[in-house]
Write an enzyme that holds these catalytic residues in place. Structure first.
Site, mmCIF file in Angstrom:
data_model
loop_
_atom_site.group_PDB
_atom_site.id
_atom_site.type_symbol
_atom_site.label_atom_id
_atom_site.label_comp_id
_atom_site.label_asym_id
_atom_site.label_seq_id
_atom_site.Cartn_x
_atom_site.Cartn_y
_atom_site.Cartn_z
ATOM 1 N N HIS A 103 0.829 -1.213 0.000
ATOM 2 C CA HIS A 103 0.000 0.000 0.000
ATOM 3 C C HIS A 103 0.864 1.264 0.000
ATOM 4 C CE1 HIS A 103 -3.692 -2.363 1.632
ATOM 5 N NE2 HIS A 103 -3.606 -2.414 0.320
ATOM 6 N N ASP A 136 0.781 4.160 1.376
ATOM 7 C CA ASP A 136 1.153 4.852 2.623
ATOM 8 C C ASP A 136 2.326 4.147 3.316
ATOM 9 O OD1 ASP A 136 -0.937 2.842 3.174
ATOM 10 O OD2 ASP A 136 -0.867 3.539 5.238
ATOM 11 N N HIS A 137 2.741 2.993 2.798
ATOM 12 C CA HIS A 137 3.889 2.257 3.345
ATOM 13 C C HIS A 137 5.094 2.262 2.405
ATOM 14 C CE1 HIS A 137 1.319 0.268 6.508
ATOM 15 N NE2 HIS A 137 0.440 0.804 5.696
ATOM 16 N N ASP A 152 0.130 -3.497 8.708
ATOM 17 C CA ASP A 152 -1.315 -3.323 8.907
ATOM 18 C C ASP A 152 -2.004 -4.652 9.210
ATOM 19 O OD1 ASP A 152 -0.908 -0.664 8.334
ATOM 20 O OD2 ASP A 152 -2.005 -0.675 6.441
ATOM 21 N N HIS A 207 -0.293 2.150 12.191
ATOM 22 C CA HIS A 207 -1.302 3.219 12.324
ATOM 23 C C HIS A 207 -1.691 3.464 13.786
ATOM 24 C CE1 HIS A 207 -2.211 3.733 8.009
ATOM 25 N NE2 HIS A 207 -1.932 2.438 7.933
HETATM 26 FE FE FE Z 1 -1.516 1.410 5.995
HETATM 27 ZN ZN ZN Z 2 -2.243 -1.159 4.299
#
Ligand code: FE
Ligand code: ZN
Length: 255
Positions: A56, A58-59, A129, A167
Site C-alpha cells: 500500500h 502509505d507504506h 497493517d 497506524h
Molecule cells: Fe496502511
Molecule cells: Zn495497508
C-alpha cells in the site's frame, strides 16, 4: 549496543518506525520520504536498511526517493513494489548488520503478500497493517482464514515482543473491543492508559504482545465471552477461531 526505537508520525495516522544504532539507521514502511529525510538530517544518521511490510502507498511511496539518495538495502514482500533490492516471502532469516537478525513471517490477509518483521534480539515486531493495538487490519485481499492464521502466528511470538504497528488506530479499536468485551478489566485499563497518552499527543505504541493477548478481540477468538458476543452480533452460534474472527472483522467494518 541496543538500538533506539522511535516512531515518526506521517500523514494523518501513520508511523514510520525507525531504529538507530550509533550513526546507522533503519526505517520501516517509509510512506513519506520527507519525514525520513528530516529525521536523518536532524540526527546526522546514515540510512542503511529499509524494511517494507506490504504494497500500500502509505507504506511504500517514499521508497524510490530514498533509494535515489541513500545506499540503504531495501527488503520487502513479493507484491510488485518498485525499488526493492531483495524480495522476501516469509520464513527467511536475514542479517541486518548492527540491527541483528530479522525473521520474516508471512502474514496474508490485509494483502496477500503481507509480511511481518520480527527482530528477536530486541523483541521488536514490525507488523504493518496486520495487527493493530486492540484491532487488526481490514481484509482487502486475503480471506478471514488467512488473517486468522496470520494473527495466530504473531500471537505465538514471545510475550515481551513490542508490537510496532503502522497506524494510530488504538482509540477507535478500543471502542470496538469494549463493545465486544465490556467486562474485560484489561481493556478498561488500556483505554485509560491510551487516553492519557493521546491527551499528551504521545503514541499509544509500541505495546507488549503479552498485553495485547489480554484485550485484543482478534487475538481472543477462543475466549467464550468473545465468541458469545460475535455470535450474538452474527445472529447464529459461531465456532471458536476463524469463524469468530471472520464475524468480528465484518462487525468492525461497520462499527
Ligand atoms: Fe496502511
Ligand atoms: Zn495497508
Amino acid at each position: 549496543m541496543r538500538p533506539t526505537l522511535l516512531p515518526l508520525p506521517a500523514f494523518s495516522d501513520n508511523y514510520i518506525w525507525t531504529l538507530r544504532c550509533g550513526h546507522e539507521a533503519l526505517v520501516v514502511d517509509p510512506g513519506d520520504a520527507a519525514v525520513v529525510e528530516a529525521w536523518l538530517n536532524h540526527e546526522g544518521l546514515t540510512l542503511t536498511h529499509i524494511l517494507v511490510t506490504h504494497h500500500h502507498p502509505d507504506h511504500t511511496a517514499g521508497l524510490l526517493h530514498l533509494k535515489a539518495r541513500h545506499q540503504a538495502v531495501i527488503f520487502g514482500p513479493d507484491e510488485n513494489i518498485a525499488g526493492l533490492d531483495h524480495v522476501v516471502t516469509g520464513g527467511e532469516q536475514l542479517d541486518l548488520g548492527v540491527f541483528g537478525h530479522a525473521q520474516v513471517l508471512a502474514v496474508p490477509g490485509h494483502t496477500l503478500g503481507h509480511i511481518a518483521w520480527h527482530l528477536p534480539k530486541d523483541d521488536l515486531l514490525f507488523c504493518g497493517d496486520t495487527l493493530f493495538s486492540a484491532g487488526c487490519g481490514r481484509l482487502f485481499e486475503g480471506t478471514a482464514a488467512q488473517l486468522h492464521a496470520s494473527l495466530q502466528a504473531l500471537s505465538a511470538l514471545p510475550d515481551a515482543s513490542l508490537v510496532c504497528c503502522t497506524h494510530e488506530y488504538t482509540t477507535a479499536n478500543l471502542r470496538f473491543a469494549l463493545a465486544v468485551e465490556p467486562d474485560n478489566a484489561a481493556l478498561v485499563q488500556r483505554q485509560q492508559e491510551v487516553a492519557d497518552l493521546r491527551a499528551k499527543e504521545q503514541p499509544s505504541l509500541p505495546v507488549r504482545l503479552e498485553a495485547e493477548r489480554g484485550y485484543n478481540p482478534f487475538l481472543r477468538t477462543d475466549i467464550p465471552a468473545v465468541i458469545a458476543a460475535a455470535s450474538q452480533h452474527a445472529g447464529r452460534p459461531l465456532t471458536p477461531g476463524q469463524e469468530t474472527l471472520a464475524a468480528l472483522r465484518r462487525w468492525k467494518d461497520v462499527f
